[in-house]
Design a protein around this motif. Structure first.
Motif, PDB file in Angstrom:
ATOM      1  N   PRO A 166       0.830  -1.204   0.000  1.00  0.00           N
ATOM      2  CA  PRO A 166       0.000   0.000   0.000  1.00  0.00           C
ATOM      3  C   PRO A 166       0.866   1.256   0.000  1.00  0.00           C
ATOM      4  O   PRO A 166       1.874   1.334   0.707  1.00  0.00           O
ATOM      5  N   LEU A 167       0.480   2.223  -0.799  1.00  0.00           N
ATOM      6  CA  LEU A 167       1.199   3.492  -0.864  1.00  0.00           C
ATOM      7  C   LEU A 167       0.522   4.524   0.033  1.00  0.00           C
ATOM      8  O   LEU A 167      -0.702   4.495   0.201  1.00  0.00           O
ATOM      9  N   PRO A 168       1.279   5.437   0.612  1.00  0.00           N
ATOM     10  CA  PRO A 168       0.691   6.516   1.425  1.00  0.00           C
ATOM     11  C   PRO A 168      -0.034   7.507   0.528  1.00  0.00           C
ATOM     12  O   PRO A 168       0.422   8.617   0.270  1.00  0.00           O
ATOM     13  N   LEU A 169      -1.191   7.078   0.077  1.00  0.00           N
ATOM     14  CA  LEU A 169      -1.911   7.800  -0.971  1.00  0.00           C
ATOM     15  C   LEU A 169      -3.403   7.653  -0.756  1.00  0.00           C
ATOM     16  O   LEU A 169      -3.885   6.603  -0.348  1.00  0.00           O
ATOM     17  N   SER A 170      -4.140   8.716  -1.048  1.00  0.00           N
ATOM     18  CA  SER A 170      -5.596   8.690  -1.016  1.00  0.00           C
ATOM     19  C   SER A 170      -6.105   8.752  -2.447  1.00  0.00           C
ATOM     20  O   SER A 170      -5.720   9.639  -3.214  1.00  0.00           O
ATOM     21  N   GLU A 198      -2.568  -2.418 -12.217  1.00  0.00           N
ATOM     22  CA  GLU A 198      -1.612  -3.138 -13.052  1.00  0.00           C
ATOM     23  C   GLU A 198      -0.183  -2.618 -12.855  1.00  0.00           C
ATOM     24  O   GLU A 198       0.786  -3.346 -13.065  1.00  0.00           O
ATOM     25  N   HIS A 199      -0.069  -1.348 -12.453  1.00  0.00           N
ATOM     26  CA  HIS A 199       1.247  -0.743 -12.274  1.00  0.00           C
ATOM     27  C   HIS A 199       1.634  -0.617 -10.796  1.00  0.00           C
ATOM     28  O   HIS A 199       2.519   0.160 -10.443  1.00  0.00           O
ATOM     29  N   GLY A 200       0.964  -1.387  -9.955  1.00  0.00           N
ATOM     30  CA  GLY A 200       1.348  -1.461  -8.555  1.00  0.00           C
ATOM     31  C   GLY A 200       0.987  -0.265  -7.706  1.00  0.00           C
ATOM     32  O   GLY A 200       1.508  -0.110  -6.605  1.00  0.00           O
ATOM     33  N   VAL A 201       0.093   0.591  -8.198  1.00  0.00           N
ATOM     34  CA  VAL A 201      -0.326   1.759  -7.426  1.00  0.00           C
ATOM     35  C   VAL A 201      -1.546   1.367  -6.601  1.00  0.00           C
ATOM     36  O   VAL A 201      -2.696   1.433  -7.060  1.00  0.00           O
ATOM     37  N   CYS A 202      -1.301   0.929  -5.387  1.00  0.00           N
ATOM     38  CA  CYS A 202      -2.357   0.518  -4.461  1.00  0.00           C
ATOM     39  C   CYS A 202      -2.481   1.576  -3.379  1.00  0.00           C
ATOM     40  O   CYS A 202      -1.681   1.620  -2.431  1.00  0.00           O
ATOM     41  N   ALA A 203      -3.453   2.449  -3.521  1.00  0.00           N
ATOM     42  CA  ALA A 203      -3.644   3.533  -2.558  1.00  0.00           C
ATOM     43  C   ALA A 203      -4.142   2.976  -1.231  1.00  0.00           C
ATOM     44  O   ALA A 203      -5.094   2.192  -1.195  1.00  0.00           O
ATOM     45  N   ALA A 204      -3.510   3.398  -0.143  1.00  0.00           N
ATOM     46  CA  ALA A 204      -3.894   2.893   1.177  1.00  0.00           C
ATOM     47  C   ALA A 204      -5.321   3.282   1.537  1.00  0.00           C
ATOM     48  O   ALA A 204      -6.025   2.531   2.207  1.00  0.00           O
ATOM     49  N   ALA A 253      -6.347  14.473   7.352  1.00  0.00           N
ATOM     50  CA  ALA A 253      -4.891  14.320   7.198  1.00  0.00           C
ATOM     51  C   ALA A 253      -4.511  12.845   7.182  1.00  0.00           C
ATOM     52  O   ALA A 253      -3.542  12.428   7.816  1.00  0.00           O
ATOM     53  N   VAL A 254      -5.296  12.051   6.429  1.00  0.00           N
ATOM     54  CA  VAL A 254      -5.066  10.619   6.390  1.00  0.00           C
ATOM     55  C   VAL A 254      -3.790  10.288   5.640  1.00  0.00           C
ATOM     56  O   VAL A 254      -2.929   9.555   6.127  1.00  0.00           O
ATOM     57  N   GLU A 255      -3.649  10.801   4.433  1.00  0.00           N
ATOM     58  CA  GLU A 255      -2.477  10.534   3.617  1.00  0.00           C
ATOM     59  C   GLU A 255      -1.964  11.847   3.021  1.00  0.00           C
ATOM     60  O   GLU A 255      -2.757  12.754   2.745  1.00  0.00           O
ATOM     61  N   SER A 298      -8.085  -7.188   2.374  1.00  0.00           N
ATOM     62  CA  SER A 298      -7.246  -6.190   1.719  1.00  0.00           C
ATOM     63  C   SER A 298      -6.659  -5.201   2.723  1.00  0.00           C
ATOM     64  O   SER A 298      -7.341  -4.756   3.652  1.00  0.00           O
ATOM     65  N   PRO A 299      -5.384  -4.813   2.541  1.00  0.00           N
ATOM     66  CA  PRO A 299      -4.786  -3.783   3.395  1.00  0.00           C
ATOM     67  C   PRO A 299      -5.232  -2.379   3.008  1.00  0.00           C
ATOM     68  O   PRO A 299      -4.906  -1.412   3.696  1.00  0.00           O
ATOM     69  N   LEU A 300      -5.963  -2.266   1.913  1.00  0.00           N
ATOM     70  CA  LEU A 300      -6.491  -0.974   1.471  1.00  0.00           C
ATOM     71  C   LEU A 300      -7.853  -0.756   2.134  1.00  0.00           C
ATOM     72  O   LEU A 300      -8.572  -1.708   2.408  1.00  0.00           O
ATOM     73  N   SER A 301      -8.198   0.486   2.394  1.00  0.00           N
ATOM     74  CA  SER A 301      -9.478   0.765   3.054  1.00  0.00           C
ATOM     75  C   SER A 301     -10.389   1.567   2.139  1.00  0.00           C
ATOM     76  O   SER A 301      -9.932   2.362   1.317  1.00  0.00           O
TER      77      SER A 301
END
Length: 303
Positions: A19-23, A45-51, A195-197, A124-127
């Protein structure tokens, strides 16, 4: 153009990425959400998994499959079932009172017609946060999905996508809810205020030239929702809020304070589109838009 994949993915995309520090913020728009589906598939597909993922209406449904890591599922299902009037249509509204068939989407399809592994979402670790409109409060309702995909979770997903005028009011947890687009069409402020990400990617389903017009159904709104004056206020002023939101998003994107992905031309697909070719084309536009901004996105995310 990348074709939508069948919904039986052998492995959820998030299982092979951190997971990336991303919203990730996803606008709604009914079948215009096929643009968003293309963007989301490219990102996975490019591994951008927003947290953190937050979506309104069709954005919430896209977000559900994104969090599950189900590449291609949103496009596959919408293209497959768009000609079935039971899925999403005014005919279904005339028969059932709901244009959007939540039982078909959340039960018949994933449990029988095109099976879905709900564990991919639940583990999933993504929320995911979904946005609905609270009729009594006249304000957005934000629901963070932290438990199993049970009937309560499905009620919040259904509420987020229950378009006003063509849907029953959804009652859950003592609240009366409808589509979140009325009160927060592009919910980018929710995670910014929390201020989540530190970084945000926002996906729109209208191009930069779009200007929302004043509601033409004021008399019908008064008849249907007269018991909820605060909600009627939001319906009648939505065009002001929506257009202001779009201006702010473009200003923030230009200043490098968030990253915007949007159609590069007016979207002609309708909210209840039944042409599978039009939907496939829009999906390709979304995938292509993400591809065209990939190098810029990598720099923004410092990948």
């Amino acid at each position: 153009m990348t074709q939508p994949l069948p919904p039986t993915q052998p492995r959820a995309a998030w299982r092979d990425a951190s997971p990336l520090p991303l919203s990730l913020v996803l606008e709604g728009g009914g079948m215009r959400g096929l643009f968003t589906a293309g963007v989301c598939d490219f990102l996975l597909e490019h591994g951008v998994c927003a947290a953190q993922v937050i979506g309104t209406s069709a954005g919430a449904l896209n977000g559900f499959n994104y969090v599950a890591g189900a590449i291609g599922r949103t496009a596959f299902l919408n293209v497959k079932y768009c000609t079935d009037w039971h899925y999403l249509s005014m005919r279904n509204f005339a028969v059932t009172g709901d244009a959007f068939n939540a039982h078909m989407l959340f039960h018949e399809i994933p449990e029988r017609l095109d099976p879905f592994d709900f564990a991919d979402f639940e583990e999933s670790p993504l929320s995911l946060t979904t946005v609905a409109s609270d009729l009594e409060r006249g304000d957005a309702d934000y629901h963070e999905h932290t438990g199993p995909v049970d009937e309560r979770a499905i009620a919040y997903l259904t509420a987020s996508a229950s378009m006003p005028f063509v849907s029953h009011i959804v009652s859950v947890d003592g609240k009366k809810l409808l589509d979140g687009g009325t009160c927060d069409s592009v919910p980018f402020l929710y995670h910014r205020l929390k201020a989540v990400e530190p970084k945000q990617v926002v996906v729109l389903t209208r191009d930069a030239t779009y200007v929302k017009k004043k509601l033409k159904l004021s008399a019908l709104a008064q008849r249907l929702y007269g018991d909820y004056p605060r909600y009627i206020d939001r319906l009648e002023h939505r065009h002001f809020e929506y257009n202001l939101c779009y201006r702010r998003l473009h200003e923030l994107d230009a200043a490098g304070k968030l990253f915007l992905i949007e159609p590069d031309a007016p979207v002609t697909v309708q909210a209840m589109e039944h042409d599978p070719n039009a939907l496939l084309d829009l999906y390709g536009q979304g995938y292509g838009a993400a591809l065209s901004r990939w190098e810029d996105l990598q720099r923004y995310l410092e990948l």
